[in-house]
Design a protein around this motif. Structure first.
Motif, PDB file in Angstrom:
ATOM      1  N   GLN A   1      -8.703   3.720  -6.746  1.00 15.56           N
ATOM      2  CA  GLN A   1      -9.530   4.504  -7.664  1.00 15.56           C
ATOM      3  C   GLN A   1     -10.481   5.013  -6.459  1.00 15.56           C
ATOM      4  O   GLN A   1     -11.537   5.241  -6.578  1.00 15.56           O
ATOM      5  CB  GLN A   1     -10.411   3.039  -8.002  1.00 15.56           C
ATOM      6  CG  GLN A   1      -8.991   2.597  -9.552  1.00 15.56           C
ATOM      7  CD  GLN A   1      -9.336   2.724 -10.379  1.00 15.56           C
ATOM      8  OE1 GLN A   1     -10.693   1.485 -10.564  1.00 15.56           O
ATOM      9  NE2 GLN A   1      -8.579   1.746 -11.877  1.00 15.56           N
ATOM     10  N   ARG A   2     -11.467   3.776  -4.795  1.00 18.90           N
ATOM     11  CA  ARG A   2     -12.209   3.800  -4.558  1.00 18.90           C
ATOM     12  C   ARG A   2     -11.549   4.869  -2.528  1.00 18.90           C
ATOM     13  O   ARG A   2     -12.343   5.281  -2.511  1.00 18.90           O
ATOM     14  CB  ARG A   2     -12.356   2.197  -3.853  1.00 18.90           C
ATOM     15  CG  ARG A   2     -13.378   1.477  -5.049  1.00 18.90           C
ATOM     16  CD  ARG A   2     -13.624   0.325  -4.805  1.00 18.90           C
ATOM     17  NE  ARG A   2     -13.850  -0.585  -5.259  1.00 18.90           N
ATOM     18  CZ  ARG A   2     -14.934  -1.461  -5.946  1.00 18.90           C
ATOM     19  NH1 ARG A   2     -14.692  -2.245  -4.445  1.00 18.90           N
ATOM     20  NH2 ARG A   2     -14.931  -2.342  -6.645  1.00 18.90           N
ATOM     21  N   GLY A   3     -10.453   5.274  -2.897  1.00 18.77           N
ATOM     22  CA  GLY A   3     -10.124   5.634  -1.541  1.00 18.77           C
ATOM     23  C   GLY A   3      -9.876   5.484  -0.454  1.00 18.77           C
ATOM     24  O   GLY A   3     -10.739   5.811   0.743  1.00 18.77           O
ATOM     25  N   ALA A   4     -10.369   3.669  -0.239  1.00 14.67           N
ATOM     26  CA  ALA A   4     -10.351   3.139   0.635  1.00 14.67           C
ATOM     27  C   ALA A   4      -9.447   2.844   1.725  1.00 14.67           C
ATOM     28  O   ALA A   4      -9.734   2.302   2.732  1.00 14.67           O
ATOM     29  CB  ALA A   4     -10.931   1.220  -0.017  1.00 14.67           C
ATOM     30  N   GLY A   5      -8.297   3.328   1.563  1.00 10.72           N
ATOM     31  CA  GLY A   5      -7.749   3.318   2.376  1.00 10.72           C
ATOM     32  C   GLY A   5      -6.070   2.992   1.945  1.00 10.72           C
ATOM     33  O   GLY A   5      -5.703   2.838   1.125  1.00 10.72           O
ATOM     34  N   GLY A   6      -5.175   2.716   2.993  1.00 14.24           N
ATOM     35  CA  GLY A   6      -3.830   1.634   2.883  1.00 14.24           C
ATOM     36  C   GLY A   6      -4.179   0.431   3.107  1.00 14.24           C
ATOM     37  O   GLY A   6      -5.089  -0.245   3.656  1.00 14.24           O
ATOM     38  N   LEU A   7      -2.799  -0.609   2.020  1.00 15.20           N
ATOM     39  CA  LEU A   7      -3.111  -2.155   2.913  1.00 15.20           C
ATOM     40  C   LEU A   7      -1.296  -2.372   3.737  1.00 15.20           C
ATOM     41  O   LEU A   7      -0.603  -1.784   2.802  1.00 15.20           O
ATOM     42  CB  LEU A   7      -3.346  -2.560   0.684  1.00 15.20           C
ATOM     43  CG  LEU A   7      -4.269  -2.445   0.176  1.00 15.20           C
ATOM     44  CD1 LEU A   7      -3.894  -3.092  -0.964  1.00 15.20           C
ATOM     45  CD2 LEU A   7      -5.657  -3.284   1.113  1.00 15.20           C
ATOM     46  N   GLU A   8      -1.499  -3.834   3.630  1.00 16.26           N
ATOM     47  CA  GLU A   8      -0.910  -4.343   4.255  1.00 16.26           C
ATOM     48  C   GLU A   8      -0.791  -5.810   3.826  1.00 16.26           C
ATOM     49  O   GLU A   8      -1.957  -6.422   4.142  1.00 16.26           O
ATOM     50  CB  GLU A   8      -0.357  -3.722   5.971  1.00 16.26           C
ATOM     51  CG  GLU A   8       0.068  -2.315   6.118  1.00 16.26           C
ATOM     52  CD  GLU A   8       0.016  -2.015   7.328  1.00 16.26           C
ATOM     53  OE1 GLU A   8      -0.064  -2.849   8.394  1.00 16.26           O
ATOM     54  OE2 GLU A   8       0.286  -0.865   8.349  1.00 16.26           O
ATOM     55  N   TYR A   9       0.465  -6.163   3.912  1.00 12.62           N
ATOM     56  CA  TYR A   9       0.903  -7.413   4.077  1.00 12.62           C
ATOM     57  C   TYR A   9       0.895  -7.854   4.803  1.00 12.62           C
ATOM     58  O   TYR A   9       2.172  -7.308   5.594  1.00 12.62           O
ATOM     59  CB  TYR A   9       1.389  -8.570   2.664  1.00 12.62           C
ATOM     60  CG  TYR A   9       0.576  -8.283   1.431  1.00 12.62           C
ATOM     61  CD1 TYR A   9      -0.654  -8.523   0.579  1.00 12.62           C
ATOM     62  CD2 TYR A   9       0.353  -6.761   0.865  1.00 12.62           C
ATOM     63  CE1 TYR A   9      -1.052  -8.635  -0.302  1.00 12.62           C
ATOM     64  CE2 TYR A   9      -0.934  -6.383  -0.141  1.00 12.62           C
ATOM     65  CZ  TYR A   9      -1.206  -7.637  -0.762  1.00 12.62           C
ATOM     66  OH  TYR A   9      -2.220  -7.058  -2.075  1.00 12.62           O
TER      67      TYR A   9
ATOM     68  N   ASN B   1      -4.201  -6.738   5.410  1.00 11.18           N
ATOM     69  CA  ASN B   1      -4.706  -6.348   5.551  1.00 11.18           C
ATOM     70  C   ASN B   1      -5.639  -4.407   5.455  1.00 11.18           C
ATOM     71  O   ASN B   1      -4.697  -3.967   4.405  1.00 11.18           O
ATOM     72  CB  ASN B   1      -4.674  -5.422   6.585  1.00 11.18           C
ATOM     73  CG  ASN B   1      -4.487  -6.984   7.460  1.00 11.18           C
ATOM     74  OD1 ASN B   1      -4.663  -7.901   7.873  1.00 11.18           O
ATOM     75  ND2 ASN B   1      -2.868  -6.738   8.191  1.00 11.18           N
ATOM     76  N   LEU B   2      -6.541  -4.600   5.022  1.00  5.00           N
ATOM     77  CA  LEU B   2      -6.914  -2.777   4.462  1.00  5.00           C
ATOM     78  C   LEU B   2      -6.962  -2.006   6.118  1.00  5.00           C
ATOM     79  O   LEU B   2      -8.281  -2.117   6.562  1.00  5.00           O
ATOM     80  CB  LEU B   2      -7.987  -2.920   3.872  1.00  5.00           C
ATOM     81  CG  LEU B   2      -9.183  -2.008   3.542  1.00  5.00           C
ATOM     82  CD1 LEU B   2      -7.117  -0.455   2.954  1.00  5.00           C
ATOM     83  CD2 LEU B   2      -9.460  -1.929   2.547  1.00  5.00           C
ATOM     84  N   ASN B   3      -6.486  -1.208   6.512  1.00  6.02           N
ATOM     85  CA  ASN B   3      -6.908  -0.161   7.194  1.00  6.02           C
ATOM     86  C   ASN B   3      -7.170  -1.243   8.156  1.00  6.02           C
ATOM     87  O   ASN B   3      -7.659  -0.680   9.630  1.00  6.02           O
ATOM     88  CB  ASN B   3      -8.335   0.622   7.436  1.00  6.02           C
ATOM     89  CG  ASN B   3      -8.424   1.633   5.834  1.00  6.02           C
ATOM     90  OD1 ASN B   3      -7.185   2.074   5.644  1.00  6.02           O
ATOM     91  ND2 ASN B   3      -9.361   2.033   5.809  1.00  6.02           N
ATOM     92  N   GLY B   4      -5.834  -2.235   8.784  1.00 10.68           N
ATOM     93  CA  GLY B   4      -5.697  -2.554  10.241  1.00 10.68           C
ATOM     94  C   GLY B   4      -6.724  -3.586  10.055  1.00 10.68           C
ATOM     95  O   GLY B   4      -6.674  -5.126  10.826  1.00 10.68           O
ATOM     96  N   ASN B   5      -7.402  -3.946   9.089  1.00 11.42           N
ATOM     97  CA  ASN B   5      -8.927  -5.367   9.384  1.00 11.42           C
ATOM     98  C   ASN B   5      -7.996  -5.557   8.078  1.00 11.42           C
ATOM     99  O   ASN B   5      -8.136  -5.633   6.703  1.00 11.42           O
ATOM    100  CB  ASN B   5     -10.144  -5.158   8.718  1.00 11.42           C
ATOM    101  CG  ASN B   5     -10.275  -3.937   9.956  1.00 11.42           C
ATOM    102  OD1 ASN B   5     -10.232  -4.346  10.910  1.00 11.42           O
ATOM    103  ND2 ASN B   5     -11.134  -2.875  10.084  1.00 11.42           N
TER     104      ASN B   5
END
Length: 246
Positions: A186-194, A213-217
């Motif tokens: 919804q916020r267009g914040a990027g991609g998630l990785e676990y 992680n969101l965009n590597g962070n």
């Protein structure tokens, strides 16, 4: 104090009176109408054994408390989880107000020690009976609502119910990963990785540490007995972090 409550108080042991007083002090609340407080902890078995006296058991208060509890939990969840769908909110509320959960809350508050029971119920282990404990919890809420209204009930729930929800006690019915994914999209914040950061403990009692992680962070870490549980807890922490950034 009315004659009814005075007589009832006389039939409570000194230990029961002390424990009720300690309990009220522990939650920083006091009743304006002591009769309601005594009634909340009066089981029908006690009334049945004292039919010559004018007593009321806690069953009507239980009826009221059930409705008040559902309303207050609904309001809390509605405000706390703005991203949740109606179906998800309903499922979570059901898990919080079901009998096993109410029993757990009542046990934490030692309600079993406060209830006024008939001798037969006492001898058959009534103080530990799940239905009795759950009923006593709802009865107390009903009595508190009648005595002081929703604000006092909310204060009480902030002590014994809301924290357990916030701490993830009901995560088994909540899909935090889906909620986090929806928020991020919804916020267009990027991609998630676990990712699993660590595994520790013996094979029969493993503990997993996960990060999301969101965009590597990294925006959240969590632990659990399985990789799935650890990821869910990491997502829960991430949701809290994202909401604080809003």
């Amino acid at each position: 104090m009315s004659k009814k409550s005075d007589y009832r108080a006389k039939h409570m042991t000194a230990e029961q009176k002390r424990k009720i007083a300690q309990f009220m002090e522990s939650i920083s609340l006091s009743f304006l109408n002591q009769e309601l407080l005594f009634q909340a902890f009066t089981h029908s078995s006690y009334v049945n054994e004292h039919r010559s006296k004018t007593y009321e058991d806690n069953e009507r208060l239980e009826f009221l408390g059930d409705a008040v509890l559902e309303l207050m939990i609904s309001q809390f969840l509605f405000r706390k989880y703005p991203e949740m769908s109606e179906g998800e909110l309903t499922k979570l509320r059901a898990a919080i107000v079901c009998e096993p959960s109410l029993v757990r809350f009542a046990e934490t508050l030692h309600f079993g020690e406060l209830v006024l029971l008939g001798k037969g119920e006492e001898l058959t282990g009534g103080r530990k009976r799940p239905a009795l404990l759950a009923d006593a919890f709802e009865s107390f809420i009903g009595a508190l609502y009648l005595d002081q209204g929703v604000e006092a009930v909310n204060q009480f729930l902030e002590i014994c119910v809301y924290p357990s929800v916030s701490e993830g006690a009901f995560s088994h019915v909540m899909d935090y990963k889906s909620q986090l994914q929806e928020i991020v999209q919804q916020r267009g914040a990027g991609g998630l990785e676990y990712a699993i950061l660590e595994e520790k403990g013996p094979a029969h009692n493993r503990e997993f540490i996960a990060t999301v992680n969101l965009n590597g962070n990294s925006i959240g870490q969590g632990s659990g007995r399985s990789k799935k549980e650890a990821e869910q807890q990491a997502a829960r922490k991430a949701i809290e972090a994202v909401e604080k950034m809003s």
